[in-house]
Design an enzyme around this catalytic site. Structure first.
Site, short mmCIF file in Angstrom:
data_model
loop_
_atom_site.label_atom_id
_atom_site.label_comp_id
_atom_site.label_asym_id
_atom_site.label_seq_id
_atom_site.Cartn_x
_atom_site.Cartn_y
_atom_site.Cartn_z
N GLU A 169 0.85 -1.18 0.00
CA GLU A 169 0.00 0.00 0.00
C GLU A 169 0.89 1.24 0.00
O GLU A 169 1.83 1.31 0.79
CB GLU A 169 -0.91 0.04 1.23
CG GLU A 169 -1.92 1.17 1.14
CD GLU A 169 -2.95 1.18 2.28
OE1 GLU A 169 -2.82 0.39 3.22
OE2 GLU A 169 -3.86 2.00 2.19
N GLY A 199 3.09 2.54 10.56
CA GLY A 199 2.85 1.79 11.78
C GLY A 199 2.65 0.32 11.52
O GLY A 199 3.32 -0.54 12.10
N GLU A 220 -2.45 -3.94 6.92
CA GLU A 220 -3.51 -4.94 7.06
C GLU A 220 -3.56 -6.00 5.97
O GLU A 220 -4.63 -6.55 5.71
CB GLU A 220 -4.85 -4.22 7.12
CG GLU A 220 -5.30 -3.57 5.79
CD GLU A 220 -4.96 -2.10 5.62
OE1 GLU A 220 -4.01 -1.64 6.29
OE2 GLU A 220 -5.60 -1.41 4.82
N GLU A 247 -5.62 -2.94 12.56
CA GLU A 247 -5.27 -3.76 11.39
C GLU A 247 -6.22 -4.95 11.29
O GLU A 247 -6.64 -5.33 10.20
CB GLU A 247 -3.81 -4.23 11.45
CG GLU A 247 -2.78 -3.11 11.61
CD GLU A 247 -2.93 -1.96 10.63
OE1 GLU A 247 -3.43 -2.19 9.51
OE2 GLU A 247 -2.56 -0.82 10.99
N HIS A 285 -9.54 -3.98 9.81
CA HIS A 285 -9.48 -3.77 8.36
C HIS A 285 -9.93 -5.01 7.59
O HIS A 285 -10.31 -4.91 6.43
CB HIS A 285 -8.05 -3.43 7.92
CG HIS A 285 -7.74 -1.96 7.88
ND1 HIS A 285 -8.58 -1.02 7.32
CD2 HIS A 285 -6.65 -1.27 8.29
CE1 HIS A 285 -8.02 0.18 7.39
NE2 HIS A 285 -6.84 0.06 7.99
N1 ARG Z 1 -3.28 0.88 5.72
C1 ARG Z 1 -2.28 1.05 6.72
C2 ARG Z 1 -3.01 1.32 8.02
O1 ARG Z 1 -3.82 2.18 8.13
C3 ARG Z 1 -1.33 2.17 6.44
C4 ARG Z 1 -0.54 2.02 5.21
C5 ARG Z 1 0.14 3.26 4.85
N2 ARG Z 1 0.95 3.11 3.68
C6 ARG Z 1 1.47 4.11 3.00
N3 ARG Z 1 2.19 3.83 1.98
N4 ARG Z 1 1.27 5.34 3.25
O2 ARG Z 1 -2.88 0.65 8.97
ZN ZN Z 2 -5.69 1.66 8.57
#
Ligand code: ARG
Ligand code: ZN
Length: 876
Positions: free
Chosen positions: A125, A263, A266, A300, A303
């Site tokens: 991500e 941090g 997920e 997480e 999610h």
């Molecule tokens: N989806 C993840 C969370 O909220 C955060 C990922 C962030 N990644 C990034 N490349 N900005 O727990």
């Molecule tokens: Zn998240």
């Protein structure tokens, strides 16, 4: 120098892909410099899209193309540094296979496949998958995945998403197959290979399915996982009871890595975490760490339904999963700990991180409509304001309708890539309410300001609450429109009890709140027999700035009597803010600072009240941070004066409270064994807040106490608590004790981060000199995000140091940004957000900030990440 500005991506340009993907098989042969990846992708023309014979264009970055074939017949795509294009593909189902190579060892951006401490891991991500292989790297393309990976046997643990399949060995290598039956987008893909220790447990779901739980960590750290494991189990249980959501695979794995930009992540069935949000022992982690671990594990895990089963159509919808999931994790913590304390902590976070963003050049709607680099939009606005929006929805439609709406959302959109509209439509459909105007919360940036006046009419026995709302606009913006919001309120009678709320034209309110939809409202309450004190925005029902006509006496009364604990705290904050701002004015004019006597007296009552929770007492004793004072003053702020004024108020209050503070400190002496439960956490929060204040009142007494405290160190909370009490004192003991801490803990990276963070928090206009030295410390590494966040992130959050009029703070952070730009643009750009409040400060500081930002913009090969943040900060 940058020659062209990158094109922004626009929400209105969204188009579905011309070819759908149903199934993906991925083969990995892991090698540090040449990992081979072969994909087999089952595709077909998208019935929902486009003219026939559209080219197929995949994303791909920093990978080497080897070969491609369609249905077994070799093809020659056009490959650039961003894409792979096949001008012609079959207009019926086909299988595309692609072979590529990547270099995980050289991957310093920590996006895609990389190596951290000898372990292969991934972060996809938002757009890391394209650094692994060519694909439609976007969230609306959902497919099932089967992953086969082979690796040397020196990396015994091989993990990916879904359920485990076949394993085997050949020579000095071995392989494992993982099968994920749930369709998912690329950003949820994950892979891990390493010589890791596993900690195992299991969870039986409400329908009786047994799930194997695993937490994988560096060898030797197994004993630090039990808190995370318990948190995982309670999260799984909570999602079943609170939302009816059950887990959907046979295994749930978590891996902790030491080099991680964020941090945690997920990924389906294989969450990957930053070490610091997994590993905890009483002697390594503080109470705050324990609570954060619990919350992030929950986040997480949650999610899995809000994010994975239902994902986002495009990255503009990020708050659909993030705001909602933060809201869910906040509720989880509120249910298992103190709801009142959690609410205050969440609002503190919102005010310290989201408000400055929302009120400055980096402001954007919770659902932006344009971006250059999506990684720049994992922001407090998307996360924290996004959660506040969900909370307001729940308040507006009520808990029962909210649950019904969530059920409907899961029923309607399971397996889909959804939009914010889809979500709000479920809320409207389940409740029967019109949420059209409410939707503006997603589309309009800025913190609304409410101006509230309460007026009592002695003769008519009425109380009028007039509320005006306006959202300030930045230069060049069009006029902002009024928002629909719930506004909690109460009329507090002279005896401290709430009076009935009888609203003219409506009758007795069945919920203690009104709703705003217009720029101006007047709510008339009738039958108000005595002059009340208005308690407004109770529980912080709406994320707004408030201006009220409360007198100091009324605020003192609310502080002691409001039935809403949030507003008791809020009244104290409002009083403290006024005192500090007045002190700034007095110091600047060379006049006498205001008296703190009334405020101290009210705090004294809070301290003495045995019915009040220790955690709440600690929160009441904490003054608003310097950055909030600066924002309140609004322009030409001298960061040194703000610091001095706040410390002065702190010390004056502490002097008046010295006796009760010492008593609180003595009463909260450490109990053994250490347990990070709400009571223990509350006790220690009060203890170390009291210690800090004692030291502020009388440095000698404080130092003596904390030296004694540190002699019988029993846990990290105590150690950090004692040292923190010392940070604002410019004394030899500070350096001695900090050095002792360093030597005690230099072999533990997570504790070293705490040491760097404490150094970064030491105030003063010359703080940059200290940071500069630490940049050259043998334990400082620019390539470890946690270290950078601790030292540089910490320093950027230290206003008297970072915003010093000399510009030394800006220069230092700019240097770091320039260095990091080449190796890890995501971390560089996060550091760049430190400049967001530069316009609040005095002219010398502003000039230096501008110079440094211009220097950053002139950096050769400036990343889109840093460009976007700095150009907006400088120009908007
Ligand atoms: N989806 C993840 C969370 O909220 C955060 C990922 C962030 N990644 C990034 N490349 N900005 O727990
Ligand atoms: Zn998240």
């Amino acid at each position: 120098m940058r020659t062209e500005t990158p094109h922004p991506i626009l929400l209105k340009d969204y188009k579905p892909v011309p070819y759908c993907v149903d199934k993906v098989e991925l083969d990995f042969s892991l090698e540090p410099h040449g990992t081979k990846v072969t994909s087999r992708i089952w595709m077909r023309p998208n019935p929902l899209s486009t003219p026939k014979n559209t080219p197929l264009i995949f994303d791909g970055e920093k990978i080497k193309f080897v070969s491609a074939a369609i249905d077994g017949v070799s093809v020659s795509p056009v490959v650039t540094d961003k894409n792979l294009t096949l001008a012609k593909v079959p207009q019926k189902p086909f299988m595309l296979s692609i072979s590529t190579e990547c270099d995980p060892f050289k991957n310093s951006e920590l996006s895609g496949l990389y190596i951290s401490n000898g372990m292969y891991c991934t972060q996809c991500e938002a757009q890391g998958f394209r650094r692994i292989t060519y694909f439609y790297d976007r969230p609306d393309v959902m497919a099932t995945y089967t992953v086969r990976m082979d690796a040397p046997q020196s990396l015994p643990i091989l993990l990916s998403n879904g359920n485990p399949g076949e394993t085997g060995t050949s020579g000095n290598r071995h392989f494992a197959v993982w099968d994920d039956p749930h369709p998912k987008p690329t950003y949820l893909f994950a892979l891990v290979a390493g010589d890791l220790a596993g900690v195992h447990a299991h969870f039986t779901t409400q329908s009786g399915r047994k799930v194997a739980l695993g937490i994988y960590v560096e060898k030797g750290k197994e004993d630090r996982c039990s808190w995370a494991m318990e948190a995982l189990k309670s999260s799984m249980r909570w999602d079943e009871t609170a939302f009816g959501r059950e887990y959907d695979l046979d295994v749930f794995n978590i891996v902790a890595v030491s080099d991680f930009n964020m941090g945690a992540m997920e990924n389906k069935g294989l969450n990957i975490f930053n070490d610091k949000y997994i590993l905890a022992l009483p002697e390594t982690a503080t109470d705050t760490d324990y609570v954060l671990i619990e919350a992030i594990i929950a986040h997480e895990y949650f999610h899995n339904w809000t994010g994975n089963r239902i994902t986002c159509r495009d990255w503009f919808q990020l708050c659909l999963k993030e705001g909602l999931t933060v809201f869910r994790d906040q509720e989880f913590t509120s249910d298992i700990r103190s709801r009142a304390v959690k609410r205050i902590q969440d609002v503190k976070l919102l005010r310290s991180k989201q408000f400055p963003e929302d009120q400055g050049p980096l402001q954007h709607p919770a659902r932006p409509s344009s971006y250059i680099e999506i990684n720049n939009f994992y922001t407090p606005t998307v996360y924290e304001k996004g959660a506040e929006i969900c909370r307001m929805l729940k308040t507006l439609i009520g808990a029962a309708a909210f649950r019904k709406a969530m059920d409907l959302y899961f029923e309607r959109h399971d397996g889909q890539a959804a939009t914010v509209e889809d979500f709000v439509t479920c809320m409207a459909d389940a409740s029967g309410r019109d949420l059209k105007q409410f939707f503006t919360w997603y589309e309009q940036a800025g913190t609304p300001q409410l101006t509230v006046r309460g007026t009592y009419n002695q003769v008519e026995k009425t109380f009028d609450v007039s509320v005006a709302q306006a959202t300030p606009r930045l230069a060049g913006q069009k006029k902002k429109i009024p928002l629909h919001m719930p506004l909690g309120l109460g009329l507090v009678g002279p005896d401290g009890a709430d009076m009935p709320l009888q609203l003219e034209g409506v009758g007795i309110l069945n919920a203690p709140r009104v709703e705003l939809t217009k720029a101006k409202h007047v709510f008339r309450f009738t039958g108000v027999m005595q002059k009340p004190v208005l308690s407004i925005n109770r529980g912080f029902t709406a994320p707004v700035l408030l201006k009220t006509n409360h007198t100091a006496a009324e605020l003192l009364f609310l502080m002691g009597h409001d039935a809403d604990s949030f507003n008791r705290w809020e009244a104290a904050q409002a009083l403290a803010k006024t005192l500090i701002v007045k002190t700034v004015v007095a110091l600047t004019a060379g006049k006498k600072p205001p008296s703190v006597a009334g405020f101290a007296k009210a705090l004294n009552l809070v301290l003495a009240d045995e019915k009040i929770d220790d955690a709440f007492k600690a929160l009441m004793l904490a003054l608003p941070p310097e950055a909030e004072i600066a924002a309140n003053i609004g322009k030409d702020v001298n960061s040194a004066t703000v610091h001095k004024a706040r410390e002065m108020v702190r010390s004056l209050i502490a002097k008046k409270l010295l006796r009760p503070l010492k008593a609180a400190y003595a009463r909260t002496a450490d109990a053994k064994p250490y347990v990070p439960d709400p009571t223990g956490t509350a006790r220690r929060a009060l203890r170390y807040t009291a210690l800090g204040l004692i030291a502020a009142a009388n440095a000698d007494a404080g130092v003596k106490l904390l030296q004694k405290d540190l002699k019988k160190i029993s846990n990290m909370t105590a150690e950090i608590g004692a040292l923190q009490a010392l940070l604002t004192l410019d004394r030899a003991e500070r350096e001695e004790l900090m050095t002792a801490f360093y030597h005690r803990h230099k072999h533990d990276p997570l504790i070293l981060d705490k040491w760097f963070a404490m150094q970064a928090a030491i105030p003063g206009a010359d703080a940059a000199t200290r940071i500069e030295k630490l940049l050259h410390h043998s334990d400082f590494k620019l390539s470890t995000p946690n270290r950078v966040y601790a030292l540089i992130g910490g320093f950027a959050g230290n206003p008297s140091g970072f915003h010093a009029a000399s510009g030394a703070g800006y220069r230092l952070v700019a240097d770091v940004i320039v260095s990091l730009n080449a190796t890890n643009p995501q971390v560089a750009s996060r550091m760049a957000t430190g400049f967001r409040s530069w316009r609040l400060y005095e002219s010398d500081a502003r000039t230096h900030a501008q110079t440094e930002m211009q220097r950053i913009l002139a950096t050769p090969n400036l990343s889109n990440d840093v460009f976007e943040i700095i150009s907006r900060t400088l120009n908007d």
